[in-house]
Write a protein that holds these residues in place. Structure first.
Motif, mmCIF file in Angstrom:
data_model
loop_
_atom_site.group_PDB
_atom_site.id
_atom_site.type_symbol
_atom_site.label_atom_id
_atom_site.label_comp_id
_atom_site.label_asym_id
_atom_site.label_seq_id
_atom_site.Cartn_x
_atom_site.Cartn_y
_atom_site.Cartn_z
ATOM 1 N N ILE B 32 -7.698 -9.441 -4.597
ATOM 2 C CA ILE B 32 -8.079 -10.699 -3.939
ATOM 3 C C ILE B 32 -8.183 -10.515 -2.422
ATOM 4 O O ILE B 32 -9.158 -10.926 -1.793
ATOM 5 N N ARG B 33 -7.189 -9.871 -1.851
ATOM 6 C CA ARG B 33 -7.165 -9.747 -0.387
ATOM 7 C C ARG B 33 -8.132 -8.683 0.136
ATOM 8 O O ARG B 33 -8.894 -8.921 1.064
ATOM 9 N N ILE B 43 1.204 -11.273 0.991
ATOM 10 C CA ILE B 43 2.145 -10.360 0.330
ATOM 11 C C ILE B 43 3.435 -10.411 1.133
ATOM 12 O O ILE B 43 3.462 -10.007 2.295
ATOM 13 N N GLY B 44 4.482 -10.934 0.521
ATOM 14 C CA GLY B 44 5.750 -11.040 1.241
ATOM 15 C C GLY B 44 6.730 -9.967 0.840
ATOM 16 O O GLY B 44 7.468 -9.441 1.665
ATOM 17 N N CYS B 45 6.765 -9.658 -0.452
ATOM 18 C CA CYS B 45 7.833 -8.776 -0.927
ATOM 19 C C CYS B 45 7.305 -7.646 -1.792
ATOM 20 O O CYS B 45 7.892 -6.594 -1.854
ATOM 21 N N ASP B 46 6.217 -7.914 -2.471
ATOM 22 C CA ASP B 46 5.632 -6.917 -3.359
ATOM 23 C C ASP B 46 6.491 -6.635 -4.591
ATOM 24 O O ASP B 46 6.255 -5.689 -5.315
ATOM 25 N N CYS B 53 2.351 -14.666 -2.857
ATOM 26 C CA CYS B 53 1.085 -14.233 -3.461
ATOM 27 C C CYS B 53 0.665 -15.134 -4.621
ATOM 28 O O CYS B 53 -0.262 -14.787 -5.352
ATOM 29 N N SER B 54 1.340 -16.281 -4.809
ATOM 30 C CA SER B 54 1.064 -17.139 -5.971
ATOM 31 C C SER B 54 -0.369 -17.653 -5.986
ATOM 32 O O SER B 54 -0.883 -18.129 -4.966
ATOM 33 N N SER B 64 0.579 -12.965 -7.994
ATOM 34 C CA SER B 64 -0.533 -12.031 -8.190
ATOM 35 C C SER B 64 -0.153 -10.589 -7.846
ATOM 36 O O SER B 64 -0.946 -9.687 -8.047
ATOM 37 N N CYS B 65 1.069 -10.366 -7.362
ATOM 38 C CA CYS B 65 1.537 -8.984 -7.187
ATOM 39 C C CYS B 65 2.188 -8.484 -8.466
ATOM 40 O O CYS B 65 2.626 -7.346 -8.542
#
Ligand code: FAD
Ligand code: FES
Ligand code: FES
Lengths: 268, 156
Positions: B32-33, B43-46, B53-54, B64-65
Protein backbone atom coordinates in the motif's frame (compact mmCIF):
# COMPACT_ATOMS: atom_id res chain seq x y z
CA UNK A 1 10.84 -5.79 8.33
CA UNK A 2 11.16 -7.96 5.28
CA UNK A 3 10.37 -11.61 5.12
CA UNK A 4 12.79 -14.00 3.55
CA UNK A 5 11.71 -15.03 0.05
CA UNK A 6 8.88 -17.49 0.14
CA UNK A 7 6.53 -19.19 -2.28
CA UNK A 8 2.79 -18.90 -1.91
CA UNK A 9 -0.08 -21.12 -2.93
CA UNK A 10 -3.77 -20.73 -2.37
CA UNK A 11 -5.28 -24.15 -3.01
CA UNK A 12 -8.98 -24.52 -3.78
CA UNK A 13 -9.43 -27.90 -2.08
CA UNK A 14 -8.24 -29.63 1.07
CA UNK A 15 -6.73 -32.45 -1.02
CA UNK A 16 -4.73 -29.92 -2.98
CA UNK A 17 -3.56 -28.29 0.26
CA UNK A 18 -2.42 -31.66 1.61
CA UNK A 19 -0.56 -32.39 -1.61
CA UNK A 20 1.27 -29.05 -1.39
CA UNK A 21 2.09 -29.55 2.29
CA UNK A 22 3.24 -33.10 1.68
CA UNK A 23 5.41 -32.40 -1.34
CA UNK A 24 7.81 -29.98 0.37
CA UNK A 25 9.45 -30.30 3.81
CA UNK A 26 9.56 -26.54 4.09
CA UNK A 27 5.85 -26.00 3.46
CA UNK A 28 3.66 -24.51 6.19
CA UNK A 29 -0.05 -23.90 6.43
CA UNK A 30 -1.02 -20.22 6.64
CA UNK A 31 -4.23 -19.59 8.59
CA UNK A 32 -4.83 -16.12 10.07
CA UNK A 33 -1.12 -15.32 9.95
CA UNK A 34 -1.32 -13.51 13.30
CA UNK A 35 1.50 -15.65 14.66
CA UNK A 36 3.15 -17.05 11.56
CA UNK A 37 3.77 -13.73 9.80
CA UNK A 38 5.44 -12.31 12.91
CA UNK A 39 7.53 -15.44 13.31
CA UNK A 40 8.62 -15.03 9.67
CA UNK A 41 9.49 -11.35 10.19
CA UNK A 42 11.67 -12.30 13.13
CA UNK A 43 12.99 -15.16 10.98
CA UNK A 44 12.42 -17.52 13.87
CA UNK A 45 10.94 -19.68 11.13
CA UNK A 46 11.42 -19.29 7.39
CA UNK A 47 9.12 -21.65 5.54
CA UNK A 48 9.86 -22.19 1.84
CA UNK A 49 6.20 -22.44 0.86
CA UNK A 50 3.10 -20.95 2.45
CA UNK A 51 -0.08 -22.88 1.81
CA UNK A 52 -2.86 -20.37 2.43
CA UNK A 53 -6.00 -22.11 3.73
CA UNK A 54 -8.19 -19.03 3.12
CA UNK A 55 -10.20 -20.48 0.23
CA UNK A 56 -11.03 -23.79 1.94
CA UNK A 57 -14.65 -23.10 2.81
CA UNK A 58 -15.10 -26.56 4.32
CA UNK A 59 -12.60 -25.60 7.05
CA UNK A 60 -14.64 -22.57 8.09
CA UNK A 61 -17.91 -22.44 9.98
CA UNK A 62 -19.71 -23.61 13.08
CA UNK A 63 -22.33 -26.36 13.21
CA UNK A 64 -24.44 -27.39 16.15
CA UNK A 65 -25.30 -31.09 16.01
CA UNK A 66 -28.58 -32.54 17.27
CA UNK A 67 -26.75 -33.97 20.32
CA UNK A 68 -25.45 -30.49 21.19
CA UNK A 69 -21.90 -31.06 19.91
CA UNK A 70 -20.35 -28.04 18.25
CA UNK A 71 -18.20 -28.69 15.20
CA UNK A 72 -15.93 -25.74 14.56
CA UNK A 73 -13.85 -25.57 11.38
CA UNK A 74 -10.16 -24.88 11.97
CA UNK A 75 -10.29 -21.69 9.84
CA UNK A 76 -13.11 -20.15 11.86
CA UNK A 77 -11.96 -16.79 13.24
CA UNK A 78 -12.36 -15.62 16.82
CA UNK A 79 -14.78 -12.96 15.55
CA UNK A 80 -16.86 -15.67 13.81
CA UNK A 81 -17.08 -17.52 17.13
CA UNK A 82 -17.91 -14.39 19.15
CA UNK A 83 -20.72 -13.52 16.71
CA UNK A 84 -22.07 -17.03 16.17
CA UNK A 85 -25.49 -17.92 17.55
CA UNK A 86 -24.61 -21.65 17.40
CA UNK A 87 -21.44 -21.15 19.45
CA UNK A 88 -23.56 -19.87 22.33
CA UNK A 89 -24.40 -23.51 22.95
CA UNK A 90 -21.11 -23.48 24.90
CA UNK A 91 -20.98 -19.84 26.03
CA UNK A 92 -17.40 -19.90 27.37
CA UNK A 93 -16.04 -20.23 23.81
CA UNK A 94 -17.26 -16.84 22.64
CA UNK A 95 -16.47 -15.22 25.97
CA UNK A 96 -12.83 -16.29 25.86
CA UNK A 97 -12.41 -15.54 22.14
CA UNK A 98 -13.63 -12.03 22.90
CA UNK A 99 -10.70 -11.61 25.34
CA UNK A 100 -8.03 -12.40 22.75
CA UNK A 101 -5.94 -9.37 21.79
CA UNK A 102 -8.02 -6.83 19.85
CA UNK A 103 -10.54 -6.43 17.04
CA UNK A 104 -7.94 -6.74 14.26
CA UNK A 105 -6.34 -9.91 15.65
CA UNK A 106 -9.78 -11.42 16.37
CA UNK A 107 -10.85 -10.71 12.79
CA UNK A 108 -7.93 -12.69 11.33
CA UNK A 109 -6.84 -15.19 13.98
CA UNK A 110 -8.37 -18.66 13.80
CA UNK A 111 -9.22 -21.31 16.36
CA UNK A 112 -7.07 -23.78 14.40
CA UNK A 113 -4.06 -21.46 14.28
CA UNK A 114 -4.41 -20.73 17.98
CA UNK A 115 -4.10 -24.37 18.97
CA UNK A 116 -1.64 -25.39 16.21
CA UNK A 117 0.79 -22.65 17.24
CA UNK A 118 0.41 -23.87 20.86
CA UNK A 119 2.09 -20.81 22.26
CA UNK A 120 1.94 -21.58 25.99
CA UNK A 121 0.41 -18.13 26.66
CA UNK A 122 -2.46 -18.57 24.19
CA UNK A 123 -6.02 -18.58 25.49
CA UNK A 124 -7.49 -21.56 23.67
CA UNK A 125 -5.22 -24.54 24.48
CA UNK A 126 -6.20 -24.72 28.19
CA UNK A 127 -9.82 -23.88 27.40
CA UNK A 128 -10.22 -26.64 24.81
CA UNK A 129 -8.63 -29.20 27.12
CA UNK A 130 -11.01 -28.17 29.92
CA UNK A 131 -14.14 -28.46 27.79
CA UNK A 132 -13.05 -31.87 26.52
CA UNK A 133 -12.70 -30.93 22.85
CA UNK A 134 -11.63 -33.38 20.15
CA UNK A 135 -9.36 -32.41 17.27
CA UNK A 136 -9.74 -33.91 13.81
CA UNK A 137 -6.48 -34.21 11.89
CA UNK A 138 -6.26 -35.00 8.20
CA UNK A 139 -3.13 -36.27 6.50
CA UNK A 140 -2.18 -38.21 3.38
CA UNK A 141 -2.94 -41.38 5.34
CA UNK A 142 -6.48 -40.35 6.23
CA UNK A 143 -8.31 -38.78 9.12
CA UNK A 144 -7.93 -39.30 12.88
CA UNK A 145 -9.36 -37.85 16.06
CA UNK A 146 -7.22 -36.77 18.99
CA UNK A 147 -8.54 -35.62 22.37
CA UNK A 148 -7.40 -32.06 23.14
CA UNK A 149 -5.51 -33.34 26.15
CA UNK A 150 -3.25 -35.40 23.86
CA UNK A 151 -3.02 -32.80 21.11
CA UNK A 152 -0.53 -30.46 22.78
CA UNK A 153 2.95 -31.99 22.77
CA UNK A 154 5.34 -29.11 23.44
CA UNK A 155 5.95 -25.43 22.78
CA UNK A 156 4.79 -24.87 19.18
CA UNK A 157 4.38 -28.65 18.79
CA UNK A 158 1.12 -30.53 18.43
CA UNK A 159 -0.25 -33.85 17.22
CA UNK A 160 -0.87 -32.20 13.82
CA UNK A 161 2.49 -33.10 12.32
CA UNK A 162 4.27 -31.88 9.19
CA UNK A 163 2.15 -32.39 6.10
CA UNK A 164 -1.05 -32.66 8.15
CA UNK A 165 -3.95 -30.31 8.69
CA UNK A 166 -6.17 -29.75 11.66
CA UNK A 167 -9.59 -29.64 10.03
CA UNK A 168 -12.07 -29.22 12.85
CA UNK A 169 -12.55 -29.06 16.58
CA UNK A 170 -15.55 -30.74 18.22
CA UNK A 171 -16.79 -29.42 21.53
CA UNK A 172 -19.30 -31.46 23.54
CA UNK A 173 -22.31 -29.73 25.13
CA UNK A 174 -21.97 -28.14 28.55
CA UNK A 175 -22.24 -24.86 30.37
CA UNK A 176 -20.56 -25.04 33.78
CA UNK A 177 -17.33 -23.52 32.57
CA UNK A 178 -15.11 -20.76 33.90
CA UNK A 179 -12.02 -18.96 32.67
CA UNK A 180 -9.83 -16.67 34.77
CA UNK A 181 -6.61 -14.97 33.77
CA UNK A 182 -4.18 -12.23 34.62
CA UNK A 183 -3.29 -10.73 31.26
CA UNK A 184 -0.77 -8.04 30.34
CA UNK A 185 -3.16 -5.15 29.82
CA UNK A 186 -6.88 -5.49 29.47
CA UNK A 187 -7.24 -8.25 26.85
CA UNK A 188 -3.61 -9.05 26.31
CA UNK A 189 -1.31 -12.00 26.45
CA UNK A 190 -1.85 -14.03 29.59
CA UNK A 191 0.67 -14.22 32.45
CA UNK A 192 -1.30 -17.17 33.80
CA UNK A 193 -4.72 -18.45 32.75
CA UNK A 194 -6.92 -21.20 34.10
CA UNK A 195 -9.95 -22.87 32.53
CA UNK A 196 -12.33 -24.95 34.62
CA UNK A 197 -15.20 -27.19 33.65
CA UNK A 198 -17.56 -28.94 36.01
CA UNK A 199 -19.61 -30.71 33.36
CA UNK A 200 -19.39 -34.47 33.29
CA UNK A 201 -18.90 -35.28 36.97
CA UNK A 202 -15.30 -34.69 38.08
CA UNK A 203 -14.17 -31.10 38.02
CA UNK A 204 -11.47 -30.32 35.47
CA UNK A 205 -8.92 -27.58 35.89
CA UNK A 206 -6.47 -26.67 33.17
CA UNK A 207 -3.66 -24.20 33.75
CA UNK A 208 -1.94 -22.31 30.92
CA UNK A 209 1.34 -20.35 30.75
CA UNK A 210 3.08 -22.46 33.41
CA UNK A 211 4.49 -25.26 31.26
CA UNK A 212 5.10 -26.16 27.61
CA UNK A 213 1.63 -27.68 27.42
CA UNK A 214 -1.57 -26.97 29.35
CA UNK A 215 -1.50 -28.64 32.79
CA UNK A 216 -4.70 -30.61 33.42
CA UNK A 217 -5.74 -31.37 37.00
CA UNK A 218 -8.69 -33.16 38.55
CA UNK A 219 -9.31 -31.86 42.07
CA UNK A 220 -11.31 -34.16 44.35
CA UNK A 221 -14.05 -31.57 44.66
CA UNK A 222 -14.77 -27.90 44.01
CA UNK A 223 -14.11 -27.01 47.66
CA UNK A 224 -11.40 -24.40 48.16
CA UNK A 225 -9.07 -26.77 50.03
CA UNK A 226 -9.34 -29.44 47.35
CA UNK A 227 -8.65 -26.97 44.55
CA UNK A 228 -5.65 -25.46 46.34
CA UNK A 229 -4.30 -28.93 47.17
CA UNK A 230 -4.57 -30.06 43.59
CA UNK A 231 -2.69 -27.02 42.22
CA UNK A 232 0.01 -27.39 44.90
CA UNK A 233 0.25 -31.10 44.25
CA UNK A 234 1.08 -30.39 40.59
CA UNK A 235 4.48 -28.99 41.68
CA UNK A 236 4.39 -26.42 38.92
CA UNK A 237 7.71 -25.17 37.64
CA UNK A 238 6.63 -22.13 35.62
CA UNK A 239 9.00 -19.87 33.68
CA UNK A 240 10.13 -16.53 35.10
CA UNK A 241 10.26 -13.46 32.88
CA UNK A 242 9.92 -9.70 32.92
CA UNK A 243 6.19 -10.01 33.73
CA UNK A 244 6.30 -12.42 36.68
CA UNK A 245 8.64 -14.52 38.76
CA UNK A 246 8.10 -18.27 38.88
CA UNK A 247 6.80 -17.92 42.45
CA UNK A 248 4.28 -15.30 41.44
CA UNK A 249 3.07 -17.49 38.55
CA UNK A 250 2.63 -20.36 41.01
CA UNK A 251 0.64 -18.06 43.27
CA UNK A 252 -1.50 -16.87 40.36
CA UNK A 253 -2.18 -20.44 39.26
CA UNK A 254 -3.74 -21.19 42.63
CA UNK A 255 -5.74 -17.98 42.89
CA UNK A 256 -6.98 -18.18 39.29
CA UNK A 257 -7.91 -21.84 39.73
CA UNK A 258 -10.21 -20.81 42.59
CA UNK A 259 -11.71 -18.02 40.48
CA UNK A 260 -12.24 -20.24 37.45
CA UNK A 261 -13.92 -22.91 39.57
CA UNK A 262 -16.14 -20.31 41.25
CA UNK A 263 -17.18 -18.93 37.85
CA UNK A 264 -17.94 -22.43 36.58
CA UNK A 265 -19.88 -23.35 39.71
CA UNK A 266 -21.96 -20.19 39.35
CA UNK A 267 -23.27 -21.62 36.09
CA UNK A 268 -24.44 -24.98 37.27
CA UNK B 1 -2.46 -24.21 -8.39
CA UNK B 2 1.24 -24.42 -7.65
CA UNK B 3 3.27 -22.29 -5.33
CA UNK B 4 4.76 -19.15 -6.82
CA UNK B 5 7.21 -16.59 -5.47
CA UNK B 6 5.39 -13.67 -7.06
CA UNK B 7 2.08 -13.11 -8.73
CA UNK B 8 -0.07 -10.43 -10.26
CA UNK B 9 -2.81 -9.19 -7.98
CA UNK B 10 -5.75 -6.91 -8.55
CA UNK B 11 -7.11 -4.80 -5.74
CA UNK B 12 -9.62 -2.01 -5.40
CA UNK B 13 -8.25 0.64 -3.07
CA UNK B 14 -10.65 3.42 -2.13
CA UNK B 15 -12.61 2.80 -5.33
CA UNK B 16 -9.61 2.75 -7.65
CA UNK B 17 -8.42 -0.44 -9.39
CA UNK B 18 -4.76 -1.41 -9.26
CA UNK B 19 -3.04 -4.35 -10.89
CA UNK B 20 0.52 -5.06 -9.77
CA UNK B 21 2.99 -7.88 -9.69
CA UNK B 22 4.03 -8.53 -6.09
CA UNK B 23 6.45 -10.85 -4.38
CA UNK B 24 4.74 -13.38 -2.12
CA UNK B 25 6.78 -12.15 0.84
CA UNK B 26 5.56 -8.55 0.50
CA UNK B 27 3.48 -7.32 3.42
CA UNK B 28 0.21 -5.60 2.55
CA UNK B 29 1.34 -2.38 4.31
CA UNK B 30 4.48 -2.20 2.16
CA UNK B 31 2.40 -2.79 -0.95
CA UNK B 32 0.00 0.00 0.00
CA UNK B 33 2.68 2.49 0.99
CA UNK B 34 5.58 1.74 -1.34
CA UNK B 35 3.98 0.20 -4.44
CA UNK B 36 0.79 2.26 -4.53
CA UNK B 37 2.27 5.37 -2.90
CA UNK B 38 -0.60 5.64 -0.41
CA UNK B 39 1.44 6.68 2.61
CA UNK B 40 -1.49 7.60 4.86
CA UNK B 41 -1.38 4.19 6.57
CA UNK B 42 1.60 4.14 8.93
CA UNK B 43 4.07 1.54 10.20
CA UNK B 44 4.53 1.92 13.93
CA UNK B 45 5.79 -1.39 15.18
CA UNK B 46 5.85 -3.91 12.37
CA UNK B 47 4.85 -6.61 14.85
CA UNK B 48 1.06 -6.39 14.95
CA UNK B 49 0.96 -4.47 18.21
CA UNK B 50 0.33 -0.80 17.44
CA UNK B 51 -2.48 -0.71 14.87
CA UNK B 52 -1.07 2.28 12.93
CA UNK B 53 -1.27 0.17 9.75
CA UNK B 54 -4.97 -0.71 10.20
CA UNK B 55 -7.04 -0.82 7.01
CA UNK B 56 -10.32 -2.43 5.97
CA UNK B 57 -10.10 -5.46 3.67
CA UNK B 58 -13.51 -6.38 2.27
CA UNK B 59 -14.99 -4.42 5.15
CA UNK B 60 -12.97 -6.25 7.80
CA UNK B 61 -10.56 -4.31 10.02
CA UNK B 62 -7.05 -5.79 9.85
CA UNK B 63 -3.50 -4.79 10.63
CA UNK B 64 -1.91 -4.61 7.20
CA UNK B 65 1.55 -5.51 8.56
CA UNK B 66 0.09 -8.89 9.57
CA UNK B 67 -1.09 -9.87 6.12
CA UNK B 68 0.64 -10.54 2.80
CA UNK B 69 -0.27 -8.46 -0.24
CA UNK B 70 -0.99 -11.65 -2.23
CA UNK B 71 -3.64 -12.55 0.35
CA UNK B 72 -5.54 -9.40 -0.62
CA UNK B 73 -5.86 -10.39 -4.29
CA UNK B 74 -9.34 -9.47 -5.48
CA UNK B 75 -10.16 -7.56 -2.32
CA UNK B 76 -11.66 -4.16 -1.75
CA UNK B 77 -9.33 -2.18 0.50
CA UNK B 78 -10.19 1.00 2.35
CA UNK B 79 -7.45 3.24 3.73
CA UNK B 80 -7.47 6.61 5.46
CA UNK B 81 -7.10 8.36 2.08
CA UNK B 82 -10.61 7.19 1.20
CA UNK B 83 -12.34 8.95 4.10
CA UNK B 84 -12.32 12.56 2.90
CA UNK B 85 -14.10 13.41 -0.29
CA UNK B 86 -13.35 16.36 -2.55
CA UNK B 87 -11.03 17.86 0.02
CA UNK B 88 -13.70 17.78 2.75
CA UNK B 89 -13.04 15.83 5.94
CA UNK B 90 -15.75 13.34 6.75
CA UNK B 91 -17.69 13.58 10.02
CA UNK B 92 -15.33 11.33 11.93
CA UNK B 93 -12.22 13.16 10.77
CA UNK B 94 -13.84 16.52 11.60
CA UNK B 95 -14.71 15.20 15.07
CA UNK B 96 -11.05 14.22 15.61
CA UNK B 97 -10.05 17.75 14.67
CA UNK B 98 -12.74 19.40 16.80
CA UNK B 99 -11.92 17.31 19.88
CA UNK B 100 -8.13 17.54 19.61
CA UNK B 101 -8.04 13.78 19.28
CA UNK B 102 -4.48 13.86 17.98
CA UNK B 103 -1.16 15.37 18.88
CA UNK B 104 1.64 13.95 16.74
CA UNK B 105 -0.94 12.24 14.51
CA UNK B 106 1.06 9.09 13.97
CA UNK B 107 -1.67 6.77 15.28
CA UNK B 108 -4.48 8.75 13.64
CA UNK B 109 -4.86 6.88 10.31
CA UNK B 110 -5.21 3.58 12.17
CA UNK B 111 -7.50 5.08 14.81
CA UNK B 112 -9.75 6.49 12.11
CA UNK B 113 -10.02 3.12 10.37
CA UNK B 114 -10.76 1.30 13.64
CA UNK B 115 -13.39 3.90 14.50
CA UNK B 116 -14.85 3.62 10.99
CA UNK B 117 -15.19 -0.16 11.41
CA UNK B 118 -16.72 0.26 14.86
CA UNK B 119 -19.28 2.87 13.81
CA UNK B 120 -20.40 0.78 10.84
CA UNK B 121 -21.20 -2.09 13.17
CA UNK B 122 -22.51 -0.09 16.07
CA UNK B 123 -23.94 3.33 15.30
CA UNK B 124 -24.00 4.52 18.91
CA UNK B 125 -21.29 2.75 20.87
CA UNK B 126 -20.88 3.23 24.62
CA UNK B 127 -17.57 4.46 26.01
CA UNK B 128 -16.75 0.86 26.94
CA UNK B 129 -17.48 -0.32 23.40
CA UNK B 130 -15.39 2.48 21.91
CA UNK B 131 -12.44 1.58 24.13
CA UNK B 132 -12.77 -2.08 23.16
CA UNK B 133 -13.04 -1.08 19.49
CA UNK B 134 -9.75 0.85 19.52
CA UNK B 135 -7.88 -1.50 21.81
CA UNK B 136 -5.63 -2.64 18.98
CA UNK B 137 -4.51 0.94 18.34
CA UNK B 138 -1.82 2.45 20.52
CA UNK B 139 -1.54 6.21 20.97
CA UNK B 140 1.56 7.48 22.77
CA UNK B 141 0.37 11.10 22.97
CA UNK B 142 -3.24 11.75 23.83
CA UNK B 143 -4.12 9.41 26.69
CA UNK B 144 -7.10 8.35 24.53
CA UNK B 145 -9.66 10.56 26.32
CA UNK B 146 -10.11 12.94 23.39
CA UNK B 147 -10.08 10.09 20.87
CA UNK B 148 -12.97 8.46 22.74
CA UNK B 149 -14.76 11.83 22.87
CA UNK B 150 -14.31 12.35 19.13
CA UNK B 151 -15.66 8.91 18.25
CA UNK B 152 -18.61 9.45 20.57
CA UNK B 153 -19.31 12.79 18.90
CA UNK B 154 -19.05 11.27 15.42
CA UNK B 155 -21.65 8.62 16.19
CA UNK B 156 -24.77 9.82 14.37
C1 FAD C 1 -0.78 -8.30 18.81
C2 FAD C 1 -1.15 -9.73 19.03
C3 FAD C 1 -1.69 -10.12 20.25
C4 FAD C 1 -2.07 -11.45 20.47
N1 FAD C 1 -2.61 -11.78 21.68
C5 FAD C 1 -3.06 -13.04 21.88
C6 FAD C 1 -3.71 -13.39 23.10
O1 FAD C 1 -3.90 -12.59 24.00
N2 FAD C 1 -4.14 -14.69 23.24
C7 FAD C 1 -3.99 -15.62 22.25
O2 FAD C 1 -4.42 -16.75 22.44
N3 FAD C 1 -3.39 -15.31 21.10
C8 FAD C 1 -2.90 -14.03 20.90
N4 FAD C 1 -2.28 -13.74 19.72
C9 FAD C 1 -2.01 -14.80 18.74
C10 FAD C 1 -3.20 -14.94 17.82
O3 FAD C 1 -4.31 -15.42 18.54
C11 FAD C 1 -2.94 -15.86 16.64
O4 FAD C 1 -4.03 -15.62 15.78
C12 FAD C 1 -2.89 -17.34 16.88
O5 FAD C 1 -1.91 -17.69 17.81
C13 FAD C 1 -2.55 -18.09 15.58
O6 FAD C 1 -3.68 -18.21 14.77
P1 FAD C 1 -3.63 -17.84 13.23
O7 FAD C 1 -4.91 -18.27 12.65
O8 FAD C 1 -3.25 -16.43 13.07
O9 FAD C 1 -2.49 -18.85 12.71
P2 FAD C 1 -1.20 -18.67 11.83
O10 FAD C 1 -0.33 -17.59 12.40
O11 FAD C 1 -1.55 -18.56 10.41
O12 FAD C 1 -0.53 -20.10 12.07
C14 FAD C 1 0.08 -20.45 13.30
C15 FAD C 1 0.72 -21.83 13.17
O13 FAD C 1 -0.27 -22.85 13.10
C16 FAD C 1 -0.18 -23.60 11.90
N5 FAD C 1 -1.57 -23.86 11.47
C17 FAD C 1 -2.56 -22.93 11.41
N6 FAD C 1 -3.72 -23.52 11.05
C18 FAD C 1 -3.45 -24.84 10.88
C19 FAD C 1 -4.26 -25.98 10.52
N7 FAD C 1 -5.57 -25.86 10.28
N8 FAD C 1 -3.65 -27.19 10.46
C20 FAD C 1 -2.32 -27.32 10.72
N9 FAD C 1 -1.53 -26.28 11.06
C21 FAD C 1 -2.08 -25.06 11.14
C22 FAD C 1 0.62 -22.73 10.95
O14 FAD C 1 1.31 -23.50 10.01
C23 FAD C 1 1.55 -22.00 11.90
O15 FAD C 1 2.67 -22.80 12.20
C24 FAD C 1 -1.88 -12.42 19.46
C25 FAD C 1 -1.35 -12.04 18.21
C26 FAD C 1 -0.98 -10.71 18.00
C27 FAD C 1 -0.41 -10.32 16.68
S1 FES D 1 2.70 -1.48 12.14
FE1 FES D 1 1.10 -2.95 11.98
S2 FES D 1 0.40 -3.13 13.99
FE2 FES D 1 2.10 -1.75 14.21
S1 FES E 1 -1.35 11.35 18.51
FE1 FES E 1 0.72 10.76 18.73
S2 FES E 1 0.53 8.62 18.82
FE2 FES E 1 -1.51 9.21 18.89
Amino acid sequence: MLLREVEYARPASVQEALRLLGSNDGARALAGGQTLINVMKARAASPDVLVDLADLGELRGIELGSDGTLEIGAMTTYTDIVESAEARARPILGEVCNQIADVQVRNRGTIGGNVCSNDPTNHLPPLLVAVGATMTILGQGGERSVPAQEFFLGVYMTAAGPGELLTKISVPPGKSDGFASVPIGRDGTCIVNVAASLDGGTPRLVIGCVDAVPVALMPDSVEEDAVRASVRGANLDPPADVHATADYRRHLAEVLALRAVALAAGRN
Amino acid sequence: MDAVSSRTITVDVNGEQYEREVEARRLLIHFIRDDLGLTGSHIGCDTGNCGACSVLVDGVLVKSCMMLAVQADGAKIETVEGLASEGELNGLQQAFSDHHALQCGYCTPGMLMSATALLRQNASPSEEEIRKGIQGNICRCTGYVNIVEAIKAAAP
